[in-house]
Scaffold this motif. Structure first.
Motif, short mmCIF file in Angstrom:
data_model
loop_
_atom_site.label_atom_id
_atom_site.label_comp_id
_atom_site.label_asym_id
_atom_site.label_seq_id
_atom_site.Cartn_x
_atom_site.Cartn_y
_atom_site.Cartn_z
N ALA A 244 0.83 -1.21 0.00
CA ALA A 244 0.00 0.00 0.00
C ALA A 244 0.86 1.26 0.00
O ALA A 244 0.53 2.26 -0.66
N VAL A 265 -5.27 5.15 -1.27
CA VAL A 265 -5.11 3.75 -1.66
C VAL A 265 -5.93 2.89 -0.71
O VAL A 265 -5.82 3.04 0.52
N ILE A 267 -7.08 -1.21 0.11
CA ILE A 267 -6.96 -2.65 -0.17
C ILE A 267 -8.37 -3.22 -0.24
O ILE A 267 -9.10 -3.22 0.76
N LEU A 277 -5.75 -3.72 -4.94
CA LEU A 277 -5.81 -2.37 -4.37
C LEU A 277 -6.51 -1.45 -5.35
O LEU A 277 -6.43 -1.62 -6.57
#
Length: 500
Positions: A244, A265, A267, A277
């Motif tokens: 990430a 970002v 997940i 992602l």
């Protein structure tokens, strides 16, 4: 005799009409505001003249008047009503211009103008010709019904256009998307239809009645910025947090997206094959979305290679053992991120031989910088070309009390060629936005290659000239392109700096 003639209302009326026409059509014909003031002044003077002689424009003429007087009175009333309508119409048009949206208000403007003309005509019919307006409207009702049925489709478009214009779900210049995936920028709205210009430069004409019933999304409201997302799958060879962070660096280093609000970002899923992602960001305008995605895709490859990460296959893909990629001996020797690979990927050194690249790679110096560390100050001359191995670097220029960000650099980008090859200072302050790893090629490393092969100065001059043309804002002395031959100038400066 002449004084009595001048006191005649008919003579006074025609003198006023001639003077008013001359002033508004000749003297003030190039002054829009002046013509409006002249029309208003003429209307006020005409009203005063008519009332002075006992002529009331909004009342029928007495039947006992002579034919001549009744003809003059009727003509004067017609002129009064027409001029009053013109003054109102001029005020309406001036109001829409002051609103700074004359094209958007075109439909509403035409509607108001039509109502004003209709009111003036009915007033003339009732007050000049003494025709009962109520009877006239009642007798024309059947004709209106027949006409309405014949023009049902057209009237539907007209009234839908009026509703859309009053509600203003979009404006001229907005980018809208319809529920059937038709999209484009609004270029004009008229009585019948709305015209869109698609991304392929095609004109789409949509009837207002259809547009009023469909669901649409205005991508330009409440402002011109537009949000977009990119989904990426990474093989789970590192912790999700580390992956990430690498994806966040991708967004930080992208120059095509907005920095505020900050991109994010998320997940979205994880399994044994991949970590998925979603990269969310905003662009300044809808038209920049594809360019921003192209830059992000390029940065994805560069950052993942720099972090030794690999993209995962699409969901459901089955890899057979024989399909697994095998590395060559050269790839094993020069793994991604090594000095040799960094030198090979720089266009500036594309003309070097393999041995020359090996020489540079073996003498490169590795350096690390913590977040927010200043790598080089503005106007400072760097004696080494610096290649970004990992992380994100920002170049900002100070102009007075303002700080202007020129660009951001990602893995594989480089800076410092200003000082190394041209002997000039940096165009801006170079700062690390994240933890940054760089490799430096100093002048003592490049000098032996130039002395062994002097023609390398001309080759570097050609490549550097192309880079200056493409990115003038990154070069402090890019104005040399406007004076003489830039290639020969750069080559001579390289030879002078390295005493060739």
């Amino acid at each position: 005799m002449s004084i009595a003639l001048l006191g005649d209302p008919i003579v006074q009326f025609f003198i006023l009409v001639v003077v008013g026409t001359f002033v508004s059509r000749v003297v003030l014909r190039h002054q829009r505001a002046g013509r409006l003031i002249g029309q208003m002044a003429f209307f006020v003077c005409l009203t005063a003249l008519l009332f002075y002689h006992g002529i009331v424009p909004y009342e029928p003429s007495p039947p006992q008047d002579s034919v001549t007087l009744r003809t003059f009175t009727g003509f004067a009333k017609i002129v009064w009503w027409i001029n009053g309508a013109w003054v109102l119409i001029a005020c309406v048009r001036l109001f829409l211009i002051f609103e700074r949206k004359p094209r958007e208000g075109r439909l509403l403007q035409d509607l108001i103008v039509g109502v004003i003309y209709l009111g003036a005509i009915l007033s003339i019919v009732g007050n000049v010709f003494s025709v009962p307006i109520g009877t006239l409207i009642a007798t024309s009702g059947v004709f209106a019904i027949i006409l309405g049925l014949a023009l049902q489709s057209t009237l539907s478009d007209v009234f839908s256009g009026i509703a859309l214009n009053l509600g203003r779900p979009y404006s001229v210049g907005d980018w809208i998307v319809l529920e059937n995936d038709v999209q484009g920028r609004v270029v004009e709205t008229n009585w019948r239809a709305t015209q869109l210009l698609s991304g392929t430069n095609d004109l789409i004409v949509i009837p207002n009645s259809i547009l009023a019933k469909t669901r649409l999304t205005n991508l330009s409201s409440p402002d011109e910025s537009h949000g977009a997302t990119v989904t990426v799958r990474i093989q789970p060879t590192a912790l999700p947090r580390i992956i990430a962070d690498v994806m966040q660096n991708v967004l930080i280093s992208c120059n095509s997206i907005q920095k505020n609000p900050e991109p994010s970002v998320t997940i979205t899923s994880i399994d044994g094959q991949a970590i998925e992602l979603q990269l969310s960001f905003r662009v300044r305008d809808m038209s920049l979305t594809q360019a921003a995605k192209n830059e992000i895709y390029d940065l994805l490859v560069r950052h993942t290679k720099a972090a030794n990460l690999k993209l995962a296959d699409p969901p459901g893909t089955i890899m057979l053992p024989m399909q697994q990629k095998t590395e060559t001996a050269d790839e094993k020797q020069h793994a991604p991120g090594t000095p040799w690979r960094l030198v090979s990927n720089i266009p500036l050194f594309s003309s070097l031989t393999e041995d020359e690249k090996e020489h540079l790679a073996s003498h490169m110096q590795r350096r690390t910088y913590r977040k927010d560390a200043v790598i080089a100050e503005q106007d400072a001359r760097m004696r080494a070309l610096t290649i970004v191995r990992s992380g994100v670097v920002s170049i900002t220029r100070r102009e007075g009390h303002r700080q202007i960000e020129l660009t951001r650099l990602a893995p594989g980008d480089y800076f410092g060629e200003n000082g190394l090859l041209m002997g000039s200072g940096e165009v801006g302050t170079v700062r690390a936005l994240t933890f940054v790893v760089t490799y430096e090629i100093g002048d003592e490393c490049l000098a032996p290659l130039l002395h062994d092969r002097p023609t390398l100065a001309e080759e570097l001059g050609v490549i550097l000239a192309k880079r200056i043309e493409e990115e003038e804002h990154l070069f402090a002395n890019a104005d040399m392109l406007a004076h003489g031959n830039p290639v020969s100038t750069l080559s001579s400066r390289i030879r002078h700096l390295f005493q060739l």
